[in-house]
Design a protein around this motif. Structure first.
Motif, PDB file in Angstrom:
ATOM      1  N   GLU A 220       0.778  -5.297  -2.763  1.00 57.80           N
ATOM      2  CA  GLU A 220       2.094  -5.916  -2.710  1.00 57.80           C
ATOM      3  C   GLU A 220       2.579  -6.101  -4.147  1.00 57.80           C
ATOM      4  O   GLU A 220       1.821  -6.558  -5.009  1.00 57.80           O
ATOM      5  N   ILE A 221       3.825  -5.735  -4.384  1.00 60.59           N
ATOM      6  CA  ILE A 221       4.401  -5.786  -5.731  1.00 60.59           C
ATOM      7  C   ILE A 221       5.698  -6.571  -5.667  1.00 60.59           C
ATOM      8  O   ILE A 221       6.569  -6.288  -4.832  1.00 60.59           O
ATOM      9  N   VAL A 252       4.128   6.272  -7.299  1.00 58.74           N
ATOM     10  CA  VAL A 252       3.170   6.261  -6.193  1.00 58.74           C
ATOM     11  C   VAL A 252       3.075   7.651  -5.563  1.00 58.74           C
ATOM     12  O   VAL A 252       1.981   8.153  -5.259  1.00 58.74           O
ATOM     13  N   ASN A 253       4.211   8.294  -5.382  1.00 56.56           N
ATOM     14  CA  ASN A 253       4.219   9.641  -4.810  1.00 56.56           C
ATOM     15  C   ASN A 253       3.475  10.628  -5.714  1.00 56.56           C
ATOM     16  O   ASN A 253       2.699  11.463  -5.242  1.00 56.56           O
ATOM     17  N   VAL A 267       4.831   4.299  -0.078  1.00 56.14           N
ATOM     18  CA  VAL A 267       5.546   3.039  -0.190  1.00 56.14           C
ATOM     19  C   VAL A 267       6.162   2.777   1.177  1.00 56.14           C
ATOM     20  O   VAL A 267       7.021   3.530   1.631  1.00 56.14           O
ATOM     21  N   GLY A 268       5.710   1.722   1.851  1.00 61.28           N
ATOM     22  CA  GLY A 268       6.140   1.492   3.222  1.00 61.28           C
ATOM     23  C   GLY A 268       7.215   0.440   3.382  1.00 61.28           C
ATOM     24  O   GLY A 268       7.925   0.417   4.387  1.00 61.28           O
ATOM     25  N   MET A 269       7.354  -0.435   2.398  1.00 63.65           N
ATOM     26  CA  MET A 269       8.314  -1.535   2.509  1.00 63.65           C
ATOM     27  C   MET A 269       8.964  -1.753   1.153  1.00 63.65           C
ATOM     28  O   MET A 269       8.286  -1.733   0.115  1.00 63.65           O
ATOM     29  N   PHE A 285      10.710  -6.961  -3.505  1.00 63.27           N
ATOM     30  CA  PHE A 285       9.356  -6.999  -2.957  1.00 63.27           C
ATOM     31  C   PHE A 285       9.082  -5.646  -2.329  1.00 63.27           C
ATOM     32  O   PHE A 285       9.907  -5.109  -1.579  1.00 63.27           O
ATOM     33  N   MET A 286       7.912  -5.071  -2.620  1.00 63.69           N
ATOM     34  CA  MET A 286       7.575  -3.760  -2.085  1.00 63.69           C
ATOM     35  C   MET A 286       6.078  -3.675  -1.821  1.00 63.69           C
ATOM     36  O   MET A 286       5.288  -4.469  -2.354  1.00 63.69           O
ATOM     37  N   THR A 287       5.724  -2.735  -0.965  1.00 63.87           N
ATOM     38  CA  THR A 287       4.312  -2.468  -0.693  1.00 63.87           C
ATOM     39  C   THR A 287       4.008  -1.008  -0.977  1.00 63.87           C
ATOM     40  O   THR A 287       4.893  -0.143  -0.915  1.00 63.87           O
TER      41      THR A 287
END
Length: 415
Positions: A220-221, A252-253, A267-269, A285-287
């Motif tokens: 979580e970021i 991430v990719n 990255v899902g969220m 906020f990201m995951t």
């Protein structure tokens, strides 16, 4: 092991059972919604119990609601060969994810009864509670309790979106059993499952011999910049949190691509704040997650993420809180069980290949306490966790045939 090339499961009966179970929680688009510990899950469990008892099995339920249907062996003192998967689904799930493994295992028992084959070791068909984790997180929590990864009280305290606890729902539907969870010897464990990916179908193969389960790292970021007017803030003076997030998505990719073909990243969220069309986002906020079957490579991906995120946020002027919230180590399945699956596929002349599971399965936790492996069947277009999930009857038949012969190798035929 004796020549058993003519010993086969009843593929039509297995298919009929799959279609009958699919009626419980059937969705308009042809899938299934049978969330764990709901009334529909209870119906599916009760149908499974009736089918098992009709085959002479003794069904026991443990404190986590895990169901074990036991076919006796010639030596009742020996530990069982457990075979199974799960009956719960995603909210927009398909007919086969998990269910194929439970009903394929039941079909093994049915066919052994039809053929009057006795085994030295007992065989138990398992239905694991809450594999999907779609209602109660984390996924695979009950097999995790069985394997000693989680405590029973931790599992009971899991809460769904409406504030109901897993322990309370077990009580409500009458499936909080009295049997202790785990703590017993298991001779071997096998699990039949759809691949949930496109490899087997793309390569026109009948069976996947699963050698490993991918390790996972989840993050979580939270990025913090400064929200300000989108029209009057000059570009060089902006601290745009969403710009940072966009660059992290690319990062991430790129990390996943650098470890292909076995490495994957997602990255899902991604939730920007204040999410207004004329305000520069001040917070995001990201995951994200990484998966790979080699732990050292997974650690390299972790290091690349941390280094890259620091460079991105420093350049834009953002502060960052990056947390790893879940680590699931890679699983190497037992070589003896893997070979049993491979020999079974070869005995039937099925085309096959070694394959790594990209998803988590109950078998990954069982591998901590018992020699374990998995059998994969193809699925159409690699689609799963979707109402369009589909397989062919001949695929389910091939997978269950391989499952039966791998089980028989470990359970040891006596007559």
């Amino acid at each position: 092991m004796a020549d058993l090339s003519n010993v086969r499961i009843n593929g039509a009966r297995l298919w009929d059972s799959l279609m009958e179970m699919a009626k419980i929680g059937a969705t308009p688009k042809g899938g299934c919604k049978r969330l764990t510990l709901t009334d529909l899950d209870k119906q599916g469990r009760e149908l499974f119990r009736r089918w098992c008892e009709a085959e002479g099995c003794t069904v026991k339920v443990d404190e986590m609601g895990n169901m074990f249907a036991r076919r006796t062996g010639e030596d009742p003192s020996l530990p069982p060969v457990i075979v199974g998967s799960h009956l719960d689904t995603q909210p927009t799930g398909g007919k086969f994810d998990g269910v194929l493994g439970v009903l394929g295992a039941l079909e093994v028992v049915r066919s052994l009864n039809d053929l009057k084959i006795k085994t030295r070791y007992p065989i138990e068909v398992a239905n694991w509670t809450n594999e999907e984790g779609s209602r109660f997180a984390p996924a695979m929590v009950s097999s995790g309790v069985f394997a000693g990864v989680f405590t029973r009280d931790f599992a009971y305290s899991r809460v769904d979106s409406e504030g109901r606890t897993l322990g309370g729902e077990l009580e409500r539907i009458g499936f909080r059993g009295e049997e202790p969870v785990g703590g017993r010897h298991v001779h071997a464990y096998f699990e039949l499952h759809i691949e949930q990916g496109p490899i087997l179908e793309d390569e026109n193969l009948d069976v996947g011999v699963v050698t490993h389960g991918q390790g996972q790292r989840w993050y979580e970021i939270r990025l913090t910049g400064f929200e300000s007017h989108a029209g009057s803030t000059p570009m060089p003076r902006r601290k745009d949190a969403l710009l940072g997030a966009a660059r992290i998505v690319e990062l991430v990719n790129a990390i996943g691509l650098s470890k292909a073909p076995l490495g994957v990243s997602t990255v899902g969220m991604l939730n920007p704040y204040p999410n207004s069309r004329n305000v520069i986002p001040g917070e995001v906020f990201m995951t994200c997650e990484f998966r790979h079957p080699i732990d050292a490579t997974l650690s390299e991906m972790d290091a690349a993420l941390k280094e890259g995120v620091e460079a991105i946020t420093t350049k834009i002027g953002l502060t960052c809180d990056l947390k790893q919230v879940f680590y699931y180590p890679p699983v190497a399945f037992d070589p003896g069980c893997v070979e049993a699956v491979r020999r079974a596929a070869e005995r039937f002349g099925y085309s096959h290949r070694d394959i790594v599971s990209g998803a988590g399965h109950d078998a990954c936790y069982l591998a901590r306490v018992a020699p374990s492996s998995m059998v994969f069947t193809p699925c159409v277009d690699g689609v799963s966790h979707n109402e369009a999930e589909d397989i062919k009857q001949e695929w389910s038949t091939a997978g269950a045939n391989v499952l039966m012969h791998a089980v028989l190798e470990k359970a040891e035929i006596v007559s």
